[in-house]
Design a protein around this motif. Structure first.
Motif, short mmCIF file in Angstrom:
data_model
loop_
_atom_site.label_atom_id
_atom_site.label_comp_id
_atom_site.label_asym_id
_atom_site.label_seq_id
_atom_site.Cartn_x
_atom_site.Cartn_y
_atom_site.Cartn_z
N ASP A 144 0.80 -1.22 0.00
CA ASP A 144 0.00 0.00 0.00
C ASP A 144 0.83 1.27 0.00
O ASP A 144 0.35 2.32 -0.44
N PHE A 145 2.04 1.21 0.53
CA PHE A 145 2.84 2.41 0.71
C PHE A 145 4.22 2.18 0.08
O PHE A 145 4.85 1.15 0.33
N TRP A 146 4.68 3.17 -0.68
CA TRP A 146 5.89 3.02 -1.49
C TRP A 146 6.89 4.13 -1.26
O TRP A 146 6.51 5.30 -1.09
N GLY A 147 8.17 3.73 -1.28
CA GLY A 147 9.23 4.72 -1.26
C GLY A 147 9.41 5.36 -2.63
O GLY A 147 8.75 4.99 -3.60
N GLN A 148 10.32 6.34 -2.70
CA GLN A 148 10.51 7.11 -3.92
C GLN A 148 11.43 6.43 -4.92
O GLN A 148 11.48 6.84 -6.09
N GLY A 149 12.14 5.41 -4.48
CA GLY A 149 13.04 4.69 -5.37
C GLY A 149 14.46 5.22 -5.33
O GLY A 149 14.70 6.40 -5.07
N THR A 150 15.40 4.31 -5.60
CA THR A 150 16.80 4.69 -5.69
C THR A 150 17.42 3.92 -6.86
O THR A 150 17.13 2.73 -7.06
N GLN A 151 18.25 4.59 -7.64
CA GLN A 151 18.80 4.00 -8.86
C GLN A 151 20.01 3.13 -8.54
O GLN A 151 20.93 3.56 -7.82
N VAL A 152 20.00 1.94 -9.10
CA VAL A 152 21.14 1.04 -9.03
C VAL A 152 21.59 0.75 -10.46
O VAL A 152 20.78 0.31 -11.28
N THR A 153 22.85 1.00 -10.73
CA THR A 153 23.40 0.73 -12.06
C THR A 153 24.61 -0.18 -11.92
O THR A 153 25.55 0.16 -11.18
N VAL A 154 24.56 -1.31 -12.58
CA VAL A 154 25.67 -2.27 -12.53
C VAL A 154 26.30 -2.31 -13.92
O VAL A 154 25.70 -2.78 -14.88
N SER A 155 27.50 -1.79 -14.00
CA SER A 155 28.15 -1.67 -15.30
C SER A 155 29.65 -1.55 -15.12
O SER A 155 30.13 -0.98 -14.13
N SER A 156 30.37 -2.09 -16.08
CA SER A 156 31.83 -1.95 -16.06
C SER A 156 32.26 -0.73 -16.87
O SER A 156 33.45 -0.43 -16.96
#
Length: 127
Positions: free
Chosen positions: A115-127
């Motif tokens: 029912d309740f959500w955070g704003q999100g955080t970006q995760v980028t996995v890259s070389s």
């Protein structure tokens, strides 16, 4: 309710990150904590859910053995420890409060139960 999500960033394959989700206005011990992610061009995907008291944790197969979902009820904060990260783990990660609904012995990973959500955080996995 207010959420503060943090811990995302850019990491090389094989690296680790720990996401945090601090909630105010609710008691985390009263809710299951779900973690979801959304990759570019894809639908939001449920990846883990921990029960209100932390006694039961569910993971989707692709993150089992690499991710750990936990909660610190004293500090009202949930964590997602992510190890051995892969490029396919790239996306925006969201924490959510709700229920770990299971069907036929398996977590449904369905966002409708949160029912309740955070704003999100970006995760980028890259070389």
């Amino acid at each position: 309710l207010q959420f503060v999500e943090s811990g995302g960033g850019l990491v090389q394959p094989g690296g680790s990150l720990r996401l945090s989700c601090t909630v105010s206005g609710a008691t985390l011990a009263d809710y299951a904590i779900g973690w979801f992610r959304q990759a570019p061009g894809k639908e939001r995907e449920g990846i883990s859910c921990v029960s209100p008291q932390g006694s039961s944790v569910n993971y989707i197969d692709s993150v089992k053995g690499r991710f750990t979902n936990s909660k610190d009820t004293a500090n009202n904060t949930a964590y997602l420890q992510m190890n051995n990260l892969e490029p396919d783990d790239t996306g925006v990660y969201y924490c959510a409060l709700g229920s770990c609904v299971r069907f036929q012995g398996k977590w449904t990973a369905d966002a409708v139960h949160f029912d309740f959500w955070g704003q999100g955080t970006q995760v980028t996995v890259s070389s």
